[in-house]
Design a protein around this motif. Structure first.
Motif, PDB file in Angstrom:
ATOM      1  N   SER A 120      84.863   8.567  38.591  1.00 34.21           N
ATOM      2  CA  SER A 120      83.601   8.233  39.065  1.00 34.21           C
ATOM      3  C   SER A 120      82.428   9.081  38.403  1.00 34.21           C
ATOM      4  CB  SER A 120      83.657   8.596  40.636  1.00 34.21           C
ATOM      5  OG  SER A 120      84.474   7.887  41.318  1.00 34.21           O
ATOM      6  N   ARG A 121      81.575   8.584  38.250  1.00 30.27           N
ATOM      7  CA  ARG A 121      80.512   9.069  37.322  1.00 30.27           C
ATOM      8  C   ARG A 121      78.864   8.946  38.210  1.00 30.27           C
ATOM      9  NH1 ARG A 121      84.148  10.417  35.184  1.00 30.27           N
ATOM     10  NH2 ARG A 121      85.020  10.157  33.159  1.00 30.27           N
ATOM     11  N   ASN A 122      78.266  10.340  38.169  1.00 28.80           N
ATOM     12  CA  ASN A 122      77.162  10.125  38.779  1.00 28.80           C
ATOM     13  C   ASN A 122      77.170   9.829  40.231  1.00 28.80           C
ATOM     14  OD1 ASN A 122      74.170  10.531  38.780  1.00 28.80           O
ATOM     15  ND2 ASN A 122      73.722   8.406  38.058  1.00 28.80           N
ATOM     16  N   VAL A 123      77.928  10.342  40.967  1.00 30.33           N
ATOM     17  CA  VAL A 123      78.096   9.995  42.372  1.00 30.33           C
ATOM     18  C   VAL A 123      77.595  11.338  43.136  1.00 30.33           C
ATOM     19  CG1 VAL A 123      79.827   9.578  44.158  1.00 30.33           C
ATOM     20  CG2 VAL A 123      80.064   8.366  41.934  1.00 30.33           C
ATOM     21  N   HIS A 124      77.096  11.111  44.373  1.00 25.59           N
ATOM     22  CA  HIS A 124      76.326  11.948  45.066  1.00 25.59           C
ATOM     23  C   HIS A 124      77.016  11.567  46.530  1.00 25.59           C
ATOM     24  CE1 HIS A 124      73.698  13.606  42.187  1.00 25.59           C
ATOM     25  NE2 HIS A 124      74.000  14.805  42.680  1.00 25.59           N
ATOM     26  N   VAL A 125      77.646  12.508  47.462  1.00 26.92           N
ATOM     27  CA  VAL A 125      77.993  12.070  48.725  1.00 26.92           C
ATOM     28  C   VAL A 125      77.507  13.304  49.566  1.00 26.92           C
ATOM     29  CG1 VAL A 125      79.882  11.739  50.201  1.00 26.92           C
ATOM     30  CG2 VAL A 125      80.071  11.265  47.704  1.00 26.92           C
ATOM     31  N   ILE A 137      85.116  14.033  59.225  1.00 25.03           N
ATOM     32  CA  ILE A 137      86.035  13.309  58.588  1.00 25.03           C
ATOM     33  C   ILE A 137      86.046  13.286  57.268  1.00 25.03           C
ATOM     34  CG2 ILE A 137      87.090  12.166  60.560  1.00 25.03           C
ATOM     35  CD1 ILE A 137      85.167   9.859  59.631  1.00 25.03           C
ATOM     36  N   PRO A 138      86.900  13.230  56.173  1.00 27.16           N
ATOM     37  CA  PRO A 138      86.695  13.241  54.926  1.00 27.16           C
ATOM     38  C   PRO A 138      86.072  11.979  54.155  1.00 27.16           C
ATOM     39  CG  PRO A 138      88.835  13.021  55.010  1.00 27.16           C
ATOM     40  CD  PRO A 138      88.333  13.282  56.611  1.00 27.16           C
ATOM     41  N   ALA A 139      85.108  12.043  53.410  1.00 22.51           N
ATOM     42  CA  ALA A 139      84.569  11.021  52.506  1.00 22.51           C
ATOM     43  C   ALA A 139      85.241  10.982  51.072  1.00 22.51           C
ATOM     44  CB  ALA A 139      83.196  10.922  52.531  1.00 22.51           C
ATOM     45  N   VAL A 140      85.906   9.898  50.737  1.00 14.89           N
ATOM     46  CA  VAL A 140      86.678   9.722  49.436  1.00 14.89           C
ATOM     47  C   VAL A 140      85.824   8.575  48.721  1.00 14.89           C
ATOM     48  CG1 VAL A 140      88.841   9.353  48.166  1.00 14.89           C
ATOM     49  CG2 VAL A 140      88.720  10.377  50.421  1.00 14.89           C
ATOM     50  N   VAL A 141      85.532   8.868  47.506  1.00 13.67           N
ATOM     51  CA  VAL A 141      84.936   8.015  46.588  1.00 13.67           C
ATOM     52  C   VAL A 141      85.862   7.864  45.219  1.00 13.67           C
ATOM     53  CG1 VAL A 141      83.114   7.504  44.871  1.00 13.67           C
ATOM     54  CG2 VAL A 141      82.702   8.408  47.252  1.00 13.67           C
ATOM     55  N   VAL A 142      86.316   6.573  44.969  1.00 14.39           N
ATOM     56  CA  VAL A 142      87.160   6.370  43.756  1.00 14.39           C
ATOM     57  C   VAL A 142      86.841   5.343  42.836  1.00 14.39           C
ATOM     58  CG1 VAL A 142      89.595   5.873  43.121  1.00 14.39           C
ATOM     59  CG2 VAL A 142      89.080   7.413  44.931  1.00 14.39           C
ATOM     60  N   GLY A 143      86.611   5.345  41.822  1.00 16.50           N
ATOM     61  CA  GLY A 143      86.190   4.389  40.783  1.00 16.50           C
ATOM     62  C   GLY A 143      84.947   3.998  40.945  1.00 16.50           C
ATOM     63  N   LEU A 144      83.855   4.561  41.393  1.00 18.83           N
ATOM     64  CA  LEU A 144      82.400   4.121  41.368  1.00 18.83           C
ATOM     65  C   LEU A 144      81.635   4.986  40.551  1.00 18.83           C
ATOM     66  CD1 LEU A 144      82.107   3.373  45.194  1.00 18.83           C
ATOM     67  CD2 LEU A 144      82.518   1.650  43.577  1.00 18.83           C
ATOM     68  N   SER A 145      80.458   4.453  40.106  1.00 18.83           N
ATOM     69  CA  SER A 145      79.213   5.132  39.417  1.00 18.83           C
ATOM     70  C   SER A 145      78.308   5.055  39.874  1.00 18.83           C
ATOM     71  CB  SER A 145      79.777   4.928  37.955  1.00 18.83           C
ATOM     72  OG  SER A 145      80.766   5.425  37.440  1.00 18.83           O
ATOM     73  N   ASP A 146      77.366   5.835  39.701  1.00 22.21           N
ATOM     74  CA  ASP A 146      75.777   5.543  40.030  1.00 22.21           C
ATOM     75  C   ASP A 146      75.547   5.165  41.437  1.00 22.21           C
ATOM     76  OD1 ASP A 146      75.221   6.274  37.235  1.00 22.21           O
ATOM     77  OD2 ASP A 146      75.844   4.208  36.688  1.00 22.21           O
ATOM     78  N   VAL A 147      76.180   5.834  42.208  1.00 21.72           N
ATOM     79  CA  VAL A 147      76.153   5.536  43.971  1.00 21.72           C
ATOM     80  C   VAL A 147      75.778   6.779  44.670  1.00 21.72           C
ATOM     81  CG1 VAL A 147      77.549   3.725  43.498  1.00 21.72           C
ATOM     82  CG2 VAL A 147      78.539   5.700  44.352  1.00 21.72           C
ATOM     83  N   VAL A 176      76.182   3.127  51.665  1.00 17.62           N
ATOM     84  CA  VAL A 176      76.811   3.163  50.310  1.00 17.62           C
ATOM     85  C   VAL A 176      75.647   2.137  49.489  1.00 17.62           C
ATOM     86  CG1 VAL A 176      78.550   2.536  48.750  1.00 17.62           C
ATOM     87  CG2 VAL A 176      79.126   3.262  51.292  1.00 17.62           C
ATOM     88  N   THR A 177      75.144   2.997  48.449  1.00 15.07           N
ATOM     89  CA  THR A 177      74.188   2.310  47.602  1.00 15.07           C
ATOM     90  C   THR A 177      74.210   2.675  46.294  1.00 15.07           C
ATOM     91  OG1 THR A 177      71.806   1.800  47.613  1.00 15.07           O
ATOM     92  CG2 THR A 177      72.433   4.089  48.240  1.00 15.07           C
ATOM     93  N   ARG A 178      73.541   1.672  45.387  1.00 15.34           N
ATOM     94  CA  ARG A 178      73.320   2.057  44.145  1.00 15.34           C
ATOM     95  C   ARG A 178      72.295   3.174  44.071  1.00 15.34           C
ATOM     96  NH1 ARG A 178      72.736  -3.203  43.346  1.00 15.34           N
ATOM     97  NH2 ARG A 178      70.533  -2.723  42.162  1.00 15.34           N
ATOM     98  N   LYS A 179      72.043   3.957  42.880  1.00 18.66           N
ATOM     99  CA  LYS A 179      70.849   4.808  43.036  1.00 18.66           C
ATOM    100  C   LYS A 179      69.728   4.031  42.595  1.00 18.66           C
ATOM    101  CE  LYS A 179      73.449   9.189  42.312  1.00 18.66           C
ATOM    102  NZ  LYS A 179      73.309  10.308  41.553  1.00 18.66           N
ATOM    103  N   ASP A 180      69.827   2.963  42.261  1.00 18.26           N
ATOM    104  CA  ASP A 180      68.653   2.139  41.474  1.00 18.26           C
ATOM    105  C   ASP A 180      68.305   0.944  42.518  1.00 18.26           C
ATOM    106  OD1 ASP A 180      70.648   0.250  41.045  1.00 18.26           O
ATOM    107  OD2 ASP A 180      70.132   0.000  38.926  1.00 18.26           O
TER     108      ASP A 180
END
Length: 436
Positions: free
Chosen positions: A283-288, A294-304, A315-319
């Motif tokens: 995952s690239r350029n991801v902020h959580v 409870i845990p939040a897991v991000v797999v295989g996403l970018s720019d979100v 859950v949203t794209r940054k743009d």
């Protein structure tokens, strides 16, 4: 000079972390020089305190934010409490009236207005202190700070100078463009336009004269409070800045950002975000930002951006800022309440005190005939207080049964368990206290 910090907004574009109960300016998701978490409000207050300007500052806000402000920056804060939200122009008028009435400010004294939700370098605040001199020397009615754009953006307003705009120098302003399209903003940049960062300086009498022209009887703080409901809800930009022909701006060239969207906010965050979070290597350029336990897991996403709180999960794209704003407006109209059910529960506030006690307050609504269970039987350190706001309910608490009507409260603690059935449409407040 006197300073007005505007801190009355709710920051709904940063939902679900920013809500009416705890707006964006109080979220402690930045870090100071020592690594301690700070909020937007604390960052601005720190900048003013370092320069000794906090003693000449009032904070314009709503009554609902009073305790949040005092909790974050202490009793030194001088607050101007709006009786109701009516946008920035009325809030500034009320603050000027307060400064004249209760701080003895004269008509000729300069006032600087500063929004709470921006982040900038020290040099920005150095220029802020120069605004009164620019106002005096230029003969203008308004002096502003114009930020040199770093890229075309449709999120900011623009001001077009009358001549060359050199860093640190003042220039006359020809006209304003409020949040143009991306293509228009690129054209404005090519013409030397500056971002309007919402910082204004004017003499107190300039706004007091406007009050008289508006037909408002009296200009004292108390008189304006009584007439506040008569003021049209308008922004200062629309009501004053864009209509004033004599405007000068100091040009600021450096780091500045309006933190009104998730995209802008995450650019200022050094880490992905607080809370139990795992982001995969792919995952690239991801902020959580996770406020849940409870845990939040991000797999295989970018720019979100992923934001989770008791208010909801985003859950949203940054743009996708424009889409998000419209989606939230639609959602507010539909009032998401779990499908077709008319039963809902909404967090109002949560706090953790120095002794470890945690308190969470929720607002609840139930339709006639619906039931909910309150269980404190297995938690020795938990107390649950229910207060009926409207309607009535049949309560079966352990072996006891009773009716709770509007204004009545009841308490549960170990080993209590209760079933609440709404006898009619019911609204209630639930306060859960955890003793660690």
């Amino acid at each position: 000079m006197n300073i007005i910090v505007l801190s009355g907004g709710s920051g709904t574009r940063l939902w679900p972390l920013s809500t009416e109960a705890k707006p964006k300016q109080f979220l402690q998701i930045f870090a100071d020089e020592t690594g301690e978490p700070i909020s937007m409000l604390q960052n601005v207050w720190h900048q003013l305190t370092r320069r000794g300007l906090h003693t000449r500052t009032v904070i314009a806000t709503s009554a609902s934010q009073r305790e949040l402000i005092l909790d974050q920056i202490g009793p030194a804060a001088d607050l101007v409490l709006e009786p109701e939200k009516r946008d920035t122009f009325p809030a500034i008028l009320l603050s000027v009236a307060y400064l004249v009435t209760h701080r003895g400010m004269s008509r000729e004294e300069p006032v600087v207005v500063l929004p709470v939700d921006s982040r900038a370098e020290d040099r920005f605040y150095d220029l802020l202190e120069q605004l009164p001199d620019v106002l005096e020397q230029s003969g203008a009615n308004l002096s502003l700070i114009g930020v040199r754009p770093t890229k075309p953006s449709d999120k900011y307003g623009y001001m077009l100078p009358k001549g060359p705009a050199l860093p640190g120098e003042a220039v006359g302003i020809d006209r304003f463009h409020e949040k143009p399209s991306f293509e228009e903003s690129a054209q404005l940049m090519a013409q030397g336009a500056l971002w309007n960062c919402g910082v204004f300086c004017f003499r107190a009498g300039y706004l007091l004269d406007m009050l008289q022209q508006m037909g408002i009887a009296g200009t004292t703080y108390e008189e304006l409070l009584l007439s506040y409901h008569r003021l049209d809800p308008r922004s200062f930009d629309y009501a004053v800045t864009e209509r004033e022909p004599r405007v000068t701006a100091i040009v600021y060239e450096g780091r500045w950002k309006d933190l009104g969207t998730w995209c802008a906010l995450t650019e200022e965050m050094k880490e992905p975000g607080p809370g139990p979070v795992y982001i995969s290597e792919g995952s690239r350029n991801v902020h959580v930002v996770n406020e849940l336990d409870i845990p939040a897991v991000v797999v295989g996403l970018s720019d979100v951006v992923v934001a989770a709180s008791r208010e909801g999960i985003l859950v949203t794209r940054k743009d996708a800022g424009a889409e998000l704003k419209e989606t939230l407006r639609t959602m507010a109209g539909k009032e998401l309440r779990g499908g077709s059910s008319e039963q809902w529960s909404r967090p109002l506030d949560s706090a953790v005190f120095a002794d470890g006690v945690e308190v969470e307050t929720r607002r609840l609504h139930m339709s006639k005939g619906q039931e909910t269970v309150i269980d404190a039987s297995e938690a020795s350190g938990r107390k649950v207080t229910w207060m009926v706001l409207h309607g009535s309910a049949f309560v079966r608490k352990n072996e006891e049964t009773f009716t709770a009507a509007a204004g009545q409260t009841f308490l549960l603690q170990q080993p209590d368990r209760a079933v609440v059935c709404a006898l009619e449409p019911l609204d209630a407040i639930e306060i859960t206290t955890e003793f660690r």
